[in-house]
Design an enzyme around this catalytic site. Structure first.
Site, PDB file in Angstrom:
ATOM      1  N   GLU A   1       0.999  -1.255  -0.042  1.00 23.73           N
ATOM      2  CA  GLU A   1      -0.092   0.022   0.073  1.00 23.73           C
ATOM      3  C   GLU A   1       1.082   1.223  -0.152  1.00 23.73           C
ATOM      4  O   GLU A   1       1.880   1.192   0.376  1.00 23.73           O
ATOM      5  CB  GLU A   1      -0.877   0.092   1.052  1.00 23.73           C
TER       6      GLU A   1
ATOM      7  N   CYS B   1       3.586   8.759   0.836  1.00 19.74           N
ATOM      8  CA  CYS B   1       3.906   7.749   2.156  1.00 19.74           C
ATOM      9  C   CYS B   1       4.268   6.447   1.293  1.00 19.74           C
ATOM     10  O   CYS B   1       3.133   5.667   0.912  1.00 19.74           O
ATOM     11  CB  CYS B   1       2.754   7.508   3.315  1.00 19.74           C
TER      12      CYS B   1
ATOM     13  N   CYS C   1       6.098  -6.337   7.312  1.00 21.40           N
ATOM     14  CA  CYS C   1       7.283  -5.912   8.127  1.00 21.40           C
ATOM     15  C   CYS C   1       7.642  -7.129   9.259  1.00 21.40           C
ATOM     16  O   CYS C   1       6.737  -7.860   9.757  1.00 21.40           O
ATOM     17  CB  CYS C   1       6.841  -4.655   9.150  1.00 21.40           C
TER      18      CYS C   1
ATOM     19  N   CYS D   1       5.841  -4.458  16.248  1.00 22.38           N
ATOM     20  CA  CYS D   1       5.234  -3.258  17.109  1.00 22.38           C
ATOM     21  C   CYS D   1       3.978  -3.569  17.451  1.00 22.38           C
ATOM     22  O   CYS D   1       3.130  -4.029  16.609  1.00 22.38           O
ATOM     23  CB  CYS D   1       5.657  -2.007  16.562  1.00 22.38           C
TER      24      CYS D   1
ATOM     25  N   CYS E   1       0.952  -1.746  15.889  1.00 28.38           N
ATOM     26  CA  CYS E   1       1.065  -1.349  14.647  1.00 28.38           C
ATOM     27  C   CYS E   1       0.236  -2.603  13.647  1.00 28.38           C
ATOM     28  O   CYS E   1       0.677  -3.752  13.884  1.00 28.38           O
ATOM     29  CB  CYS E   1       2.464  -1.086  13.938  1.00 28.38           C
TER      30      CYS E   1
ATOM     31  N   CYS F   1      -1.414   6.195   9.666  1.00 25.80           N
ATOM     32  CA  CYS F   1      -0.227   5.569  10.070  1.00 25.80           C
ATOM     33  C   CYS F   1      -0.586   4.088  10.838  1.00 25.80           C
ATOM     34  O   CYS F   1      -1.404   4.286  11.626  1.00 25.80           O
ATOM     35  CB  CYS F   1       0.423   6.491  11.165  1.00 25.80           C
TER      36      CYS F   1
HETATM   37  N1  SAH Z   1       8.677   1.011  10.202  1.00 25.54           N
HETATM   38  C1  SAH Z   1       9.007   2.199  10.331  1.00 25.54           C
HETATM   39  C2  SAH Z   1       8.355   2.846   9.392  1.00 25.54           C
HETATM   40  C3  SAH Z   1       6.852   2.680   9.037  1.00 25.54           C
HETATM   41  S1  SAH Z   1       5.568   3.035  10.351  1.00 25.54           S
HETATM   42  C4  SAH Z   1       8.790   2.757  11.524  1.00 25.54           C
HETATM   43  O1  SAH Z   1       8.549   2.091  12.426  1.00 25.54           O
HETATM   44  O2  SAH Z   1       9.177   4.083  11.944  1.00 25.54           O
HETATM   45  C5  SAH Z   1       5.482   4.722  10.265  1.00 25.54           C
HETATM   46  C6  SAH Z   1       4.892   5.499  11.726  1.00 25.54           C
HETATM   47  O3  SAH Z   1       3.583   4.952  11.728  1.00 25.54           O
HETATM   48  C7  SAH Z   1       5.957   4.979  12.764  1.00 25.54           C
HETATM   49  O4  SAH Z   1       6.293   6.172  13.488  1.00 25.54           O
HETATM   50  C8  SAH Z   1       5.101   4.104  13.579  1.00 25.54           C
HETATM   51  O5  SAH Z   1       5.278   3.797  14.835  1.00 25.54           O
HETATM   52  C9  SAH Z   1       3.728   4.867  13.330  1.00 25.54           C
HETATM   53  N2  SAH Z   1       2.490   3.729  13.554  1.00 25.54           N
HETATM   54  C10 SAH Z   1       2.468   2.481  13.410  1.00 25.54           C
HETATM   55  N3  SAH Z   1       1.291   1.941  14.112  1.00 25.54           N
HETATM   56  C11 SAH Z   1       0.444   3.258  14.357  1.00 25.54           C
HETATM   57  C12 SAH Z   1      -0.862   3.450  14.661  1.00 25.54           C
HETATM   58  N4  SAH Z   1      -1.709   2.264  14.798  1.00 25.54           N
HETATM   59  N5  SAH Z   1      -1.432   4.517  14.941  1.00 25.54           N
HETATM   60  C13 SAH Z   1      -0.403   5.558  14.844  1.00 25.54           C
HETATM   61  N6  SAH Z   1       0.934   5.523  14.462  1.00 25.54           N
HETATM   62  C14 SAH Z   1       1.274   4.192  13.957  1.00 25.54           C
HETATM   63 FE1  SF4 Z   2       7.203  -2.324  11.131  1.00 18.70          FE
HETATM   64 FE2  SF4 Z   2       4.825  -1.249  12.212  1.00 18.70          FE
HETATM   65 FE3  SF4 Z   2       7.089  -1.406  13.898  1.00 18.70          FE
HETATM   66 FE4  SF4 Z   2       7.213   0.092  11.787  1.00 18.70          FE
HETATM   67  S1  SF4 Z   2       5.714   0.331  13.339  1.00 18.70           S
HETATM   68  S2  SF4 Z   2       8.651  -1.243  12.575  1.00 18.70           S
HETATM   69  S3  SF4 Z   2       5.937  -1.006  10.088  1.00 18.70           S
HETATM   70  S4  SF4 Z   2       5.711  -3.142  12.957  1.00 18.70           S
END
Ligand code: SAH
Ligand code: SF4
Length: 438
Positions: A140, A153, A160, A164, A167, A403
């Site tokens: 996406e 973006c 991934c 996290c 996420c 995000c």
């Molecule tokens: N993997 C990288 C880049 C992609 S995530 C990273 O983790 O930085 C992009 C951003 O979205 C990151 O700051 C991540 O922590 C945030 N993010 C992930 N899940 C989210 C959620 N459910 N709500 C808000 N931000 C989120």
């Molecule tokens: Fe991967 Fe989501 Fe963690 Fe970014 S925030 S490193 S996309 S699991």
């Protein structure tokens, strides 16, 4: 409001205008006649100069012409966005014919396009298959228009490997790195779809309805690597993609407008600065290791102190080139006054911006977004300490484009992964099943 806002309609995977578009290169009859089966030809879209050079050498372009030909093709592909070799008017007919015989200017297939009420657009893209076991991974890509900029973006991986806990992407376990071309192609698709090429037209009424930037000449002016995947786990491809995106004779995006967000892959941070010279964003989200271990499991490998040390040493760091620290606001988890004060103390001495991200919920998550008053209070503490602390307005929530909400609907891919595992077939470099890096 635009009928384009009818999400249900737009989400249809068979949206015919998209399908037509993806396949719709008009060819002159003579070229069409000699064109072999489409899947035998490789697309030149997204290639680096070196890759383009090699591709032209492959079809017998003489060594002495190669540089000139690369320059010509570069111009047509990246500056003009053309989709048909016949439009390359300064390339002789014979070479155009040979190019069309061996290559295409295809983009990844746009499986679906969704347009949010706020103009945010999300595309589900299917990448070209890389081999018999790969039917084409889906990723996406999200476009966020504001009055003075248009931010794309982009994804760096399919899924991934990190997990996290807040996420959505992290729950998608099937992962592979995207190639440089696949990363660059996301910019190409976005510019196709919003009519951002010389002479192209934006979608009907989009500008008037505020669905595109109203200032500046470019609809795509900024790139953030904040889509699916951990960009620093695919740094070579990301660096090469940034080189293509920022090439002044082509896409011409300023490196200062390209931001790479990482969850904290400490050993690669220096290289990102030195080789890609991009802006850095760190997904911090917690001020104590104990909590960060839970939210961002990679923290067990690279704890906060090491991460911040790498930030302090980030090449060319200055007040004009600050690091963005992202902090997702999770109700009763990381959003207290004490957390805000600790955050400020932690970042002392680092030229920084703090970006507070309201948590975007997704089906099945155990977290909630902090209340608005809490976010404001947190932001105020950070602001009083001298940091810009914008709260990132959630964009495209209605289409799950915000995000952390990205997760391709790749049930077929999962089924195949299971099948491969059961059959004892290895990933063969195409798909690796994610391991949590903890
Ligand atoms: N993997 C990288 C880049 C992609 S995530 C990273 O983790 O930085 C992009 C951003 O979205 C990151 O700051 C991540 O922590 C945030 N993010 C992930 N899940 C989210 C959620 N459910 N709500 C808000 N931000 C989120
Ligand atoms: Fe991967 Fe989501 Fe963690 Fe970014 S925030 S490193 S996309 S699991």
């Amino acid at each position: 409001m635009a009928t384009a806002l009818d999400i249900a309609k737009l989400d249809s995977r068979t949206t015919s205008p998209v399908a037509r578009d993806a396949a719709g290169i008009e060819k002159t009859p003579d070229i069409a006649k000699v064109t072999p089966a489409a899947d035998a030809r490789r697309s030149l879209v997204g290639l680096t100069r070196e890759e383009l050079h090699a591709a032209l050498a492959e079809i017998g372009v003489p060594e002495r012409e190669l540089r000139m030909r690369v320059t010509q093709l570069w111009h047509w592909i990246y500056l003009r966005g053309i989709r048909d070799f016949d439009a390359m008017t300064n390339v002789g007919k014979a070479l155009r014919y040979r190019l069309a015989e061996s290559f295409t200017l295809d983009r990844p297939e746009v499986v679906s396009e969704q347009v949010s009420r706020d103009g945010t657009r999300k595309w589900l893209l299917r990448m070209t298959s890389t081999g018999p076991l790969d039917k084409g991974a889906e990723i996406e890509c999200v476009y966020i228009p504001e009055s003075d900029r248009g931010t794309l973006c982009v994804s760096s991986q399919v899924g991934c490997t990190l997990t996290c806990s807040f996420c959505h992407t992290g729950t998608q376990r099937l992962v592979r790195n995207l190639t440089t071309a696949e990363i660059v192609a996301q910019v190409m698709v976005a510019r196709d779809r919003i009519g951002d090429w010389p002479g192209a037209m934006p979608p009907d009424g989009a500008r008037e309805q505020g669905l595109l930037p109203t200032e500046g000449e470019r609809f795509v002016s900024n790139i953030v690597f904040m889509g699916m995947g951990e960009p620093l786990y695919n740094l070579d491809a990301v660096t090469a993609a940034i080189r293509v995106m920022s090439d002044n004779e082509g896409l011409g995006l300023s490196r200062r407008r390209i931001t790479v967000s990482t969850s904290g892959v400490v050993p690669q941070i220096e290289r990102l600065g030195a080789e890609a010279n991009a802006m850095l964003a760190i997904s911090l989200h917690a001020v104590r290791d104990e909590l960060r271990n839970e939210l961002v499991p990679l923290n067990r490998k690279y704890p906060i102190a090491e991460l911040l040390e790498a930030c302090r040493n980030y090449p060319r760091l200055s007040n004009a080139r600050r690091i963005t620290f992202e902090y997702v606001m999770l109700k009763d988890v990381n959003d207290s006054d004490a957390d805000a004060h600790a955050l400020v103390r932690l970042l002392k001495g680092i030229p920084a911006k703090i970006n507070l991200i309201p948590f975007n919920p997704w089906p099945g998550t155990r977290y909630e977004c902090s209340d608005w008053e809490r976010i404001e209070r947190f932001s105020e503490i950070v602001f009083r300490a001298g940091y810009a602390s914008p709260v990132r307005t959630p964009r495209g929530r209605d289409i799950l484009a915000a995000c952390g909400q990205l997760k391709s609907e790749t049930e077929k891919l999962r089924a195949r992964a299971r099948m491969m595992m059961e059959a004892g077939i290895g990933a063969e470099g195409v798909y690796a099943l994610g391991d949590s890096a903890s």
